[in-house]
Write a protein that holds these residues in place. Sequence first.
Motif, PDB file in Angstrom:
ATOM      1  N   ARG A   1      -4.073   3.180  -2.779  1.00 46.17           N
ATOM      2  CA  ARG A   1      -4.075   2.608  -1.430  1.00 46.17           C
ATOM      3  C   ARG A   1      -5.362   1.834  -1.192  1.00 46.17           C
TER       4      ARG A   1
ATOM      5  N   MET B   1       0.832  -1.197   0.000  1.00 44.65           N
ATOM      6  CA  MET B   1       0.000   0.000   0.000  1.00 44.65           C
ATOM      7  C   MET B   1       0.869   1.250   0.000  1.00 44.65           C
TER       8      MET B   1
ATOM      9  N   GLU C   1      -2.771   8.480  -5.380  1.00 44.76           N
ATOM     10  CA  GLU C   1      -2.252   7.716  -4.247  1.00 44.76           C
ATOM     11  C   GLU C   1      -3.401   7.128  -3.430  1.00 44.76           C
ATOM     12  N   SER C   2      -4.437   7.920  -3.228  1.00 36.55           N
ATOM     13  CA  SER C   2      -5.571   7.456  -2.413  1.00 36.55           C
ATOM     14  C   SER C   2      -6.267   6.276  -3.070  1.00 36.55           C
TER      15      SER C   2
ATOM     16  N   GLY D   1       1.268   3.270  -3.440  1.00 31.64           N
ATOM     17  CA  GLY D   1       0.690   4.604  -3.304  1.00 31.64           C
ATOM     18  C   GLY D   1       1.689   5.673  -3.685  1.00 31.64           C
TER      19      GLY D   1
END
Lengths: 214, 214
Positions: free
Chosen positions: A198, A82, A194-195, A86
């Motif tokens: 993740r 993650m 990135e969010s 990310g």
Amino acid sequence: MVLAVDRVYERLRADILGGVHQPGARLGEAELAEATGSSRTPVREALRRLEVEGLVEVLPHRGARVPDWTPEDLEEIYDLRMLLEGAAARRAAARIEAKDADRMDELCGLIEWAAAPGDQQDLDRVAELNAEFHGIARAAAASNRLVTMLNAVVQLPLVMRTFHRYSPDDLTRSCAHHRELVAALRARDGTWAESVMRAHVLSAKAVLLRDPPS
Amino acid sequence: MVLAVDRVYERLRADILGGVHQPGARLGEAELAEATGSSRTPVREALRRLEVEGLVEVLPHRGARVPDWTPEDLEEIYDLRMLLEGAAARRAAARIEAKDADRMDELCGLIEWAAAPGDQQDLDRVAELNAEFHGIARAAAASNRLVTMLNAVVQLPLVMRTFHRYSPDDLTRSCAHHRELVAALRARDGTWAESVMRAHVLSAKAVLLRDPPS
DNA sequence: GGCTCACTGATTGCATGCAACATAGGCAAT
DNA sequence: ATTGCCTATGTTGCATGCAATCAGTGAGCC
């Protein structure tokens, strides 16, 4: 001319990730040397590389084995994934070129088709296309260091044949993540990318831990 | 009995991080074999490990070199350090034992003394104590995978002799970070610990990029 | 004069031989 | 019957030899 050590490395890596060598299996040097048509020296060097990358474990005087992951290992690995995926997505958003994003969109379509329930469903092909999709994203991050580190944790899904554990809803969600990731990358929004990434990795982790392997 | 490959690995790693082998220096196999009293075989295996960890670069048929870091490399490395050290600090907050936190407090005192301006100032000793401090933090994270990855990026400060670039204010801030990190760990506040650690790493990065090496 | 190419020296890549070590099985002693 | 030791066997760890490859140099040619 391709170096023997690289041949052996690629071969071993593919065989481990592809499940040819099951977790716990012993990897004898002589055996591998014969299988790859080389001698023990390049085999040993390839094993050292794979050891650092965490794909095999080597015990002194006792040889190499394919490690078997505990649930704690999986948790740790997916948390690292993650983080790193990310970070890679964030970098990619600032660097990706249009043609790469185009190809990712194309792959989204192919994945959606291969993942949809019905006669044409082919989860192994999904895994393959998925690997290309994420490969482009990682390449766009333009960080060799990041790529190397991801190699150590990324391709475990192949070992686990993760997609065969996905429910139809899981597959739909995964495809939605892919589409959203491309949108975030095109928008050059690193935080968004990135969010999404993740969430994508954590949802994969949830699937894996929901129904532990073997 | 200690394996020759491990001896060579440790020696090489220490010599690279300690600056014995300068960036750009050639690392001949025969030369290293003689220096470590072994043959070329364990030297080659050690070089493979260091290659994966990013501490040397190997060109086929042309040997191994100590890479020289561009400012972009440093930026990338420190961003990765921030991520990984931050994650390690978060994990450590949930796991650290009192005696380890006590030792870290002790080290804070020693570092502050060795870093304070005056005749007793000894920046090399600061580097050494600092390494022990962060070593405890990393060990408390209890994640071998994380530790391995950090090894690839963590100890570059030693190469660069970072502390010799620190201004008195930089040193004061670094010590404050250390104290605050221990407080966050004792409070079992993972988010706090991660935040402090990220600030700590980013401030180190700022020092390094402010006055680029050589 | 500048460029190409072959030769030389040195180094890496790989194969193989031998010694050190770990595991397994049998045998004897308790 | 169980425990401890000892040997047998297979494997790994390391040293070394040889072939393949690369950087550097100088002669020959344009």
